[in-house]
Design an enzyme around this catalytic site. Structure first.
Site, short mmCIF file in Angstrom:
data_model
loop_
_atom_site.label_atom_id
_atom_site.label_comp_id
_atom_site.label_asym_id
_atom_site.label_seq_id
_atom_site.Cartn_x
_atom_site.Cartn_y
_atom_site.Cartn_z
N TYR A 92 0.92 -4.47 6.80
CA TYR A 92 0.95 -4.68 5.29
C TYR A 92 -0.30 -4.97 4.91
O TYR A 92 -0.95 -4.40 3.92
CB TYR A 92 1.60 -5.94 5.45
CG TYR A 92 1.52 -6.50 4.00
CD1 TYR A 92 2.38 -6.25 2.76
CD2 TYR A 92 0.97 -7.64 3.62
CE1 TYR A 92 2.23 -6.80 1.49
CE2 TYR A 92 0.61 -8.38 2.27
CZ TYR A 92 1.33 -7.90 1.50
OH TYR A 92 1.37 -8.25 -0.04
N SER B 83 -4.22 -8.88 -0.82
CA SER B 83 -3.25 -10.09 -0.23
C SER B 83 -4.62 -10.67 0.74
O SER B 83 -5.40 -9.88 1.50
CB SER B 83 -2.40 -9.49 0.49
OG SER B 83 -1.66 -10.19 1.38
N ASN C 43 5.63 2.56 0.08
CA ASN C 43 5.61 1.71 -1.04
C ASN C 43 4.30 1.12 -1.76
O ASN C 43 3.93 1.03 -2.92
CB ASN C 43 6.58 0.38 -0.88
CG ASN C 43 8.04 0.96 -0.76
OD1 ASN C 43 8.57 1.59 -1.68
ND2 ASN C 43 8.46 0.97 0.39
N LYS D 203 -2.80 -3.14 1.87
CA LYS D 203 -3.40 -3.59 0.88
C LYS D 203 -4.79 -3.22 0.85
O LYS D 203 -5.72 -3.21 -0.26
CB LYS D 203 -3.29 -5.04 0.84
CG LYS D 203 -1.86 -5.57 0.36
CD LYS D 203 -1.53 -5.07 -0.87
CE LYS D 203 -0.13 -5.73 -1.35
NZ LYS D 203 0.36 -5.23 -2.74
#
Lengths: 261, 261
Positions: free
Chosen positions: B152, B115, B90, B156
């Site tokens: 995560y 982020s 994703n 990013k």
């Protein structure tokens, strides 16, 4: 390193240079997509020490790394023109699978084959070809932000930051080697940039040997010989790893023959 | 920006903050995995202006971005605990698909929702909680190397370097906004780190508005309000984008109520 060392991509160019140069002292476990011939295995490494599989296959990788003290991770699509789908799977996903399995297996040291393509876009039109020449003082030293020149370079940058994560959060010792232009015997003929980032076979093998023997936390180093023309600094590799390269592309003419002969 | 602006992940928290704050002046094309209700669409944006699809689906994305002058790419798995398979697909693959389609469609400006988790591992035990306090001078400014605190964050960081690549090699203007802690009305109660990286809704909408209006090549900026406690510099966002935040978490007590009331 008394425990076995897992070498992924063992049948590739870098893997074969390492095994040719430092094969004997280590208890190797080799990993490749294809079976390795007797010539591709160092003395003492039998067919049973070779795992044939895909680095994105978690259970095969977990089995291969079990009991190893160190990993040299070379496997991946090596083409600078590799399409996204291939680097996403083979390079990005494959590196995460191997690093994660290494942490779970209690591996101490992880050596990641990164690439000069992580920083390829620093070679801008206004810097080249000047930066390839001895008189030019431009240097990259591994503290700069990535500027990948292709999607292959993006995938290798991702591998480096996966390494940073697995070091910071899971205590894995990680060194990322941004490998230059590896050729046998002499620098690539007629290729000025290739002379600047030449890595001889014996310097390559020695550098990876140092990566297995030295102590470090997380490092990004350049893997080139001690070329007069360099635009990559090898200071960090010298300091942290004890890298002591023996070759220099300036000892060769552009046609590949040694100077002074 | 006279041409349409594609906003991916339009139904998410950041997307809704942007649309609430700067919805009207733009000709939006919204993209989300789920249909958006009338309340989730700004005035003038009909159901037909919403593309429902997956950002890894190349043809759907190509159709959505066709004719757009700018893209704000928010879509992705937003969970800091998201598993690798999800961020690989994703966040990493999705961002490549959207950036590549943007280049092919001739998009000028690409705003990437990065982020604070890209640099989460700078918050080491010896720096925290000191770095969250006004007296501490530690600052990250976007020139530092990524140190993701989770997978995560790795995903990013990869998006940022995809942006660097598409800027350097394909001339896309790219700004990566490392979004802090976005909450409505007041900073997150009882959360010192969250006060330091608070981003109010109106500052968020204003910052993304500036990303659509300003001129830049490739930038990494921090997206937080003008908090006294900050450990992320907003100097670059001010200079390059003209970001002029109105909020400051120090105007609120730790229980979320405004000071002086």
């Amino acid at each position: 390193m008394d425990e076995p060392v897992l070498l992924t991509g063992a049948g590739g160019r870098v893997g074969q240079a390492i095994l040719d140069g430092i094969g004997e002292p280590y208890d190797w476990r080799l990993f490749d997509r294809e079976p390795l011939s007797a010539e591709e295995r160092p003395p003492g490494v039998s067919r049973e020490d070779v795992v044939v599989g895909d680095v994105t296959d978690e259970s095969t990788v977990a089995e291969a790394v079990d009991g190893c003290g160190a990993v040299i991770h070379l496997a991946g699509d090596p083409r600078k023109t590799a399409p996204w789908d291939s680097v996403l799977r083979n390079n990005i996903d494959g590196t995460q699978v191997v690093m994660n399995a290494s942490v779970e297996a209690g591996v101490e040291k992880f050596v990641f084959a990164s690439s000069n393509h992580v920083v390829g876009a620093y070679e801008t039109d206004d810097r080249t070809p000047g930066m390839y020449r001895t008189s030019d003082e431009f240097r990259l030293d591994g503290t700069e932000l990535p500027r990948p020149g292709n999607l292959y370079g993006v995938s290798k940058a991702t591998g480096e930051f996966l390494g940073r994560y697995y070091h910071d959060e899971h205590d894995l010792s990680v060194v990322c080697v941004r490998i230059g232009n590896l050729t046998r015997e002499h620098p690539p003929p007629e290729y000025e940039r290739g002379h600047a980032m030449w890595l001889s076979h014996r310097d390559c093998a020695h550098l990876f040997d140092r990566c297995l023997r030295a102590d470090y936390g997380f490092e990004i180093v350049y893997g080139i010989s001690d070329n007069d023309r360099k635009y990559y600094s090898i200071d960090r590799a010298r300091e942290v790893l004890g890298y002591d390269p023996q070759d220099n592309s300036s000892e060769y003419r552009f046609d590949g023959t040694p100077k002074g002969e």
